[in-house]
Design a protein around this motif. Structure first.
Motif, PDB file in Angstrom:
ATOM      1  N   CYS A   1      -7.213-101.420 -37.833  1.00 21.02           N
ATOM      2  CA  CYS A   1      -5.988-101.276 -38.608  1.00 21.02           C
ATOM      3  C   CYS A   1      -5.419 -99.905 -38.257  1.00 21.02           C
ATOM      4  CB  CYS A   1      -6.285-101.413 -40.102  1.00 21.02           C
ATOM      5  SG  CYS A   1      -4.807-101.423 -41.111  1.00 21.02           S
ATOM      6  N   ALA A   2      -4.482 -99.889 -37.318  1.00 22.07           N
ATOM      7  CA  ALA A   2      -4.001 -98.650 -36.707  1.00 22.07           C
ATOM      8  C   ALA A   2      -2.933 -97.934 -37.514  1.00 22.07           C
ATOM      9  CB  ALA A   2      -3.461 -98.949 -35.308  1.00 22.07           C
ATOM     10  N   THR A   3      -2.427 -98.552 -38.553  1.00 25.31           N
ATOM     11  CA  THR A   3      -1.337 -97.961 -39.331  1.00 25.31           C
ATOM     12  C   THR A   3      -1.708 -96.556 -39.799  1.00 25.31           C
ATOM     13  OG1 THR A   3      -0.597-100.132 -40.046  1.00 25.31           O
ATOM     14  CG2 THR A   3       0.134 -98.257 -41.356  1.00 25.31           C
ATOM     15  N   GLY A   4      -0.875 -95.587 -39.402  1.00 25.74           N
ATOM     16  CA  GLY A   4      -1.065 -94.204 -39.828  1.00 25.74           C
ATOM     17  C   GLY A   4      -2.114 -93.424 -39.057  1.00 25.74           C
ATOM     18  N   LYS A   5      -2.740 -94.040 -38.071  1.00 26.34           N
ATOM     19  CA  LYS A   5      -3.798 -93.361 -37.320  1.00 26.34           C
ATOM     20  C   LYS A   5      -3.261 -92.824 -36.002  1.00 26.34           C
ATOM     21  CE  LYS A   5      -7.629 -96.094 -39.223  1.00 26.34           C
ATOM     22  NZ  LYS A   5      -6.856 -96.872 -40.181  1.00 26.34           N
ATOM     23  N   THR A   6      -3.730 -91.647 -35.617  1.00 28.35           N
ATOM     24  CA  THR A   6      -3.368 -91.072 -34.325  1.00 28.35           C
ATOM     25  C   THR A   6      -4.231 -91.694 -33.231  1.00 28.35           C
ATOM     26  OG1 THR A   6      -5.007 -89.306 -34.448  1.00 28.35           O
ATOM     27  CG2 THR A   6      -2.820 -88.862 -35.441  1.00 28.35           C
ATOM     28  N   SER A   7      -3.846 -91.486 -31.996  1.00 24.24           N
ATOM     29  CA  SER A   7      -4.653 -92.002 -30.885  1.00 24.24           C
ATOM     30  C   SER A   7      -6.048 -91.388 -30.899  1.00 24.24           C
ATOM     31  CB  SER A   7      -3.955 -91.768 -29.549  1.00 24.24           C
ATOM     32  OG  SER A   7      -3.731 -90.395 -29.345  1.00 24.24           O
ATOM     33  N   ALA A   8      -6.154 -90.122 -31.264  1.00 28.69           N
ATOM     34  CA  ALA A   8      -7.472 -89.475 -31.325  1.00 28.69           C
ATOM     35  C   ALA A   8      -8.340 -90.118 -32.407  1.00 28.69           C
ATOM     36  CB  ALA A   8      -7.318 -87.984 -31.584  1.00 28.69           C
ATOM     37  N   GLU A   9      -7.750 -90.425 -33.555  1.00 29.28           N
ATOM     38  CA  GLU A   9      -8.506 -91.095 -34.617  1.00 29.28           C
ATOM     39  C   GLU A   9      -8.964 -92.480 -34.174  1.00 29.28           C
ATOM     40  OE1 GLU A   9      -6.606 -89.327 -38.732  1.00 29.28           O
ATOM     41  OE2 GLU A   9      -5.365 -90.674 -37.534  1.00 29.28           O
ATOM     42  N   ILE A  10      -8.069 -93.214 -33.542  1.00 28.24           N
ATOM     43  CA  ILE A  10      -8.404 -94.562 -33.070  1.00 28.24           C
ATOM     44  C   ILE A  10      -9.518 -94.497 -32.037  1.00 28.24           C
ATOM     45  CG2 ILE A  10      -7.522 -96.537 -31.754  1.00 28.24           C
ATOM     46  CD1 ILE A  10      -4.805 -96.006 -33.241  1.00 28.24           C
ATOM     47  N   LEU A  11      -9.413 -93.559 -31.107  1.00 24.98           N
ATOM     48  CA  LEU A  11     -10.452 -93.408 -30.092  1.00 24.98           C
ATOM     49  C   LEU A  11     -11.796 -93.074 -30.734  1.00 24.98           C
ATOM     50  CD1 LEU A  11     -11.092 -93.469 -27.081  1.00 24.98           C
ATOM     51  CD2 LEU A  11     -10.457 -91.062 -26.972  1.00 24.98           C
ATOM     52  N   GLY A  12     -11.793 -92.219 -31.732  1.00 28.80           N
ATOM     53  CA  GLY A  12     -13.026 -91.881 -32.438  1.00 28.80           C
ATOM     54  C   GLY A  12     -13.643 -93.087 -33.127  1.00 28.80           C
ATOM     55  N   ILE A  13     -12.803 -93.912 -33.735  1.00 25.06           N
ATOM     56  CA  ILE A  13     -13.285 -95.130 -34.390  1.00 25.06           C
ATOM     57  C   ILE A  13     -13.874 -96.081 -33.359  1.00 25.06           C
ATOM     58  CG2 ILE A  13     -12.560 -97.198 -35.661  1.00 25.06           C
ATOM     59  CD1 ILE A  13     -10.404 -95.340 -37.015  1.00 25.06           C
ATOM     60  N   LEU A  14     -13.170 -96.236 -32.248  1.00 26.00           N
ATOM     61  CA  LEU A  14     -13.653 -97.122 -31.188  1.00 26.00           C
ATOM     62  C   LEU A  14     -15.023 -96.651 -30.681  1.00 26.00           C
ATOM     63  CD1 LEU A  14     -11.598 -98.601 -28.275  1.00 26.00           C
ATOM     64  CD2 LEU A  14     -13.887 -97.735 -27.910  1.00 26.00           C
ATOM     65  N   GLU A  15     -15.123 -95.373 -30.392  1.00 25.41           N
ATOM     66  CA  GLU A  15     -16.394 -94.822 -29.876  1.00 25.41           C
ATOM     67  C   GLU A  15     -17.516 -95.026 -30.888  1.00 25.41           C
ATOM     68  OE1 GLU A  15     -16.980 -93.997 -26.886  1.00 25.41           O
ATOM     69  OE2 GLU A  15     -14.976 -93.663 -26.083  1.00 25.41           O
ATOM     70  N   SER A  16     -17.237 -94.810 -32.157  1.00 28.81           N
ATOM     71  CA  SER A  16     -18.244 -95.004 -33.194  1.00 28.81           C
ATOM     72  C   SER A  16     -18.685 -96.465 -33.273  1.00 28.81           C
ATOM     73  CB  SER A  16     -17.682 -94.540 -34.538  1.00 28.81           C
ATOM     74  OG  SER A  16     -18.571 -94.845 -35.577  1.00 28.81           O
ATOM     75  N   ARG A  17     -17.733 -97.380 -33.180  1.00 29.98           N
ATOM     76  CA  ARG A  17     -18.052 -98.801 -33.284  1.00 29.98           C
ATOM     77  C   ARG A  17     -18.787 -99.329 -32.063  1.00 29.98           C
ATOM     78  NH1 ARG A  17     -12.675-101.439 -35.626  1.00 29.98           N
ATOM     79  NH2 ARG A  17     -13.637-103.295 -34.717  1.00 29.98           N
ATOM     80  N   MET A  18     -18.770 -98.608 -30.973  1.00 27.76           N
ATOM     81  CA  MET A  18     -19.544 -99.005 -29.791  1.00 27.76           C
ATOM     82  C   MET A  18     -21.046 -99.000 -30.107  1.00 27.76           C
ATOM     83  SD  MET A  18     -17.693 -99.854 -27.138  1.00 27.76           S
ATOM     84  CE  MET A  18     -18.668 -99.541 -25.676  1.00 27.76           C
ATOM     85  N   ASN A  19     -21.452 -98.292 -31.157  1.00 31.08           N
ATOM     86  CA  ASN A  19     -22.861 -98.244 -31.562  1.00 31.08           C
ATOM     87  C   ASN A  19     -23.281 -99.461 -32.382  1.00 31.08           C
ATOM     88  OD1 ASN A  19     -23.375 -95.681 -30.362  1.00 31.08           O
ATOM     89  ND2 ASN A  19     -22.269 -94.739 -32.060  1.00 31.08           N
ATOM     90  N   ASN A  20     -22.331-100.283 -32.818  1.00 30.75           N
ATOM     91  CA  ASN A  20     -22.653-101.463 -33.616  1.00 30.75           C
ATOM     92  C   ASN A  20     -23.331-102.528 -32.769  1.00 30.75           C
ATOM     93  OD1 ASN A  20     -21.472-100.395 -35.904  1.00 30.75           O
ATOM     94  ND2 ASN A  20     -19.553-101.525 -35.677  1.00 30.75           N
ATOM     95  N   ASP A  21     -24.182-103.337 -33.409  1.00 24.51           N
ATOM     96  CA  ASP A  21     -24.669-104.528 -32.717  1.00 24.51           C
ATOM     97  C   ASP A  21     -23.567-105.587 -32.807  1.00 24.51           C
ATOM     98  OD1 ASP A  21     -24.882-105.993 -35.187  1.00 24.51           O
ATOM     99  OD2 ASP A  21     -26.900-105.205 -35.485  1.00 24.51           O
ATOM    100  N   ALA A  22     -23.716-106.671 -32.061  1.00 25.89           N
ATOM    101  CA  ALA A  22     -22.653-107.679 -31.954  1.00 25.89           C
ATOM    102  C   ALA A  22     -22.275-108.269 -33.316  1.00 25.89           C
ATOM    103  CB  ALA A  22     -23.071-108.780 -30.989  1.00 25.89           C
ATOM    104  N   ALA A  23     -23.252-108.580 -34.147  1.00 28.78           N
ATOM    105  CA  ALA A  23     -22.963-109.208 -35.446  1.00 28.78           C
ATOM    106  C   ALA A  23     -22.218-108.254 -36.374  1.00 28.78           C
ATOM    107  CB  ALA A  23     -24.264-109.681 -36.103  1.00 28.78           C
ATOM    108  N   ASN A  24     -22.671-107.003 -36.437  1.00 29.98           N
ATOM    109  CA  ASN A  24     -21.989-106.024 -37.294  1.00 29.98           C
ATOM    110  C   ASN A  24     -20.595-105.724 -36.780  1.00 29.98           C
ATOM    111  OD1 ASN A  24     -23.900-105.647 -39.322  1.00 29.98           O
ATOM    112  ND2 ASN A  24     -25.067-104.213 -38.078  1.00 29.98           N
ATOM    113  N   GLU A  25     -20.432-105.679 -35.464  1.00 29.73           N
ATOM    114  CA  GLU A  25     -19.104-105.401 -34.915  1.00 29.73           C
ATOM    115  C   GLU A  25     -18.141-106.555 -35.173  1.00 29.73           C
ATOM    116  OE1 GLU A  25     -15.796-103.690 -33.493  1.00 29.73           O
ATOM    117  OE2 GLU A  25     -17.640-102.772 -34.217  1.00 29.73           O
ATOM    118  N   LEU A  26     -18.630-107.775 -35.111  1.00 34.67           N
ATOM    119  CA  LEU A  26     -17.770-108.916 -35.435  1.00 34.67           C
ATOM    120  C   LEU A  26     -17.298-108.817 -36.881  1.00 34.67           C
ATOM    121  CD1 LEU A  26     -16.431-111.633 -34.820  1.00 34.67           C
ATOM    122  CD2 LEU A  26     -18.606-112.719 -35.469  1.00 34.67           C
TER     123      LEU A  26
END
Length: 169
Positions: free
Chosen positions: A122-147
């Motif tokens: 949900c990108a509303t109000g987020k900067t590209s740096a914030e979005i990138l940080g969220i993406l990088e953090s979610r890369m640590n999720n397993d497949a079920a949690n990420e879904l």
């Protein structure tokens, strides 16, 4: 009653589903929501939307995910014109320079390789740096949690779009 909701409540089911589809992108969600009419007010609409979304299967969630462009891009696998306009508005704060676009593109590519779908946030109000940080953090999720996280982000996007849709006329 909200005039948009009042008008939508009296449409035939097919027209109602087609009109509401850009708010989510899942045909099953749109058809089920349209079949639950009449819906009394915004709160009932948002509640019904949540209940339907959470009961859908993974393929229906994927259809909704496919209606979004990648962060920083303007096209999607399947999307309505309205959905693409909303995506552009939602990502407006994340408008980025060329270096940031390349960084996001690479991060998106790694995410897609790992999880087999585009990154949904949900990108509303987020900067590209914030979005990138969220993406990088979610890369640590397993497949079920990420879904589940992607589905939650889509739920939030849908809620915002439903509110926007109700304000549209």
């Amino acid at each position: 009653m909200n005039p948009v909701l009042a008008r939508w409540n009296v449409l035939d089911v097919e027209s109602a589903a087609r009109e509401i589809l850009p708010c989510c992108g899942s045909q099953a969600w749109a058809e089920t929501l349209a079949a639950r009419r009449p819906i009394a007010d915004e709160a009932a609409l948002l509640d019904s939307s949540n209940n339907i979304w959470l009961a859908l299967g993974e393929s229906d969630w994927q259809q909704a995910f496919d209606s979004h462009p990648r962060i920083g891009q303007l096209h999607a696998v399947q999307a309505t014109a309205q959905s693409l306009r909303w995506s552009s508005e939602e990502q407006s704060k994340a408008s980025v320079d060329e270096a940031a676009k390349l960084t996001l593109a690479e991060a998106n590519r790694r995410y897609e390789q790992r999880f087999g779908r585009i990154f949904i946030v949900c990108a509303t109000g987020k900067t590209s740096a914030e979005i990138l940080g969220i993406l990088e953090s979610r890369m640590n999720n397993d497949a079920a949690n990420e879904l589940r996280e992607a589905a939650e982000q889509q739920r939030q996007i849908t809620q915002l779009r439903l509110r926007r849709w109700l304000e549209s006329n």
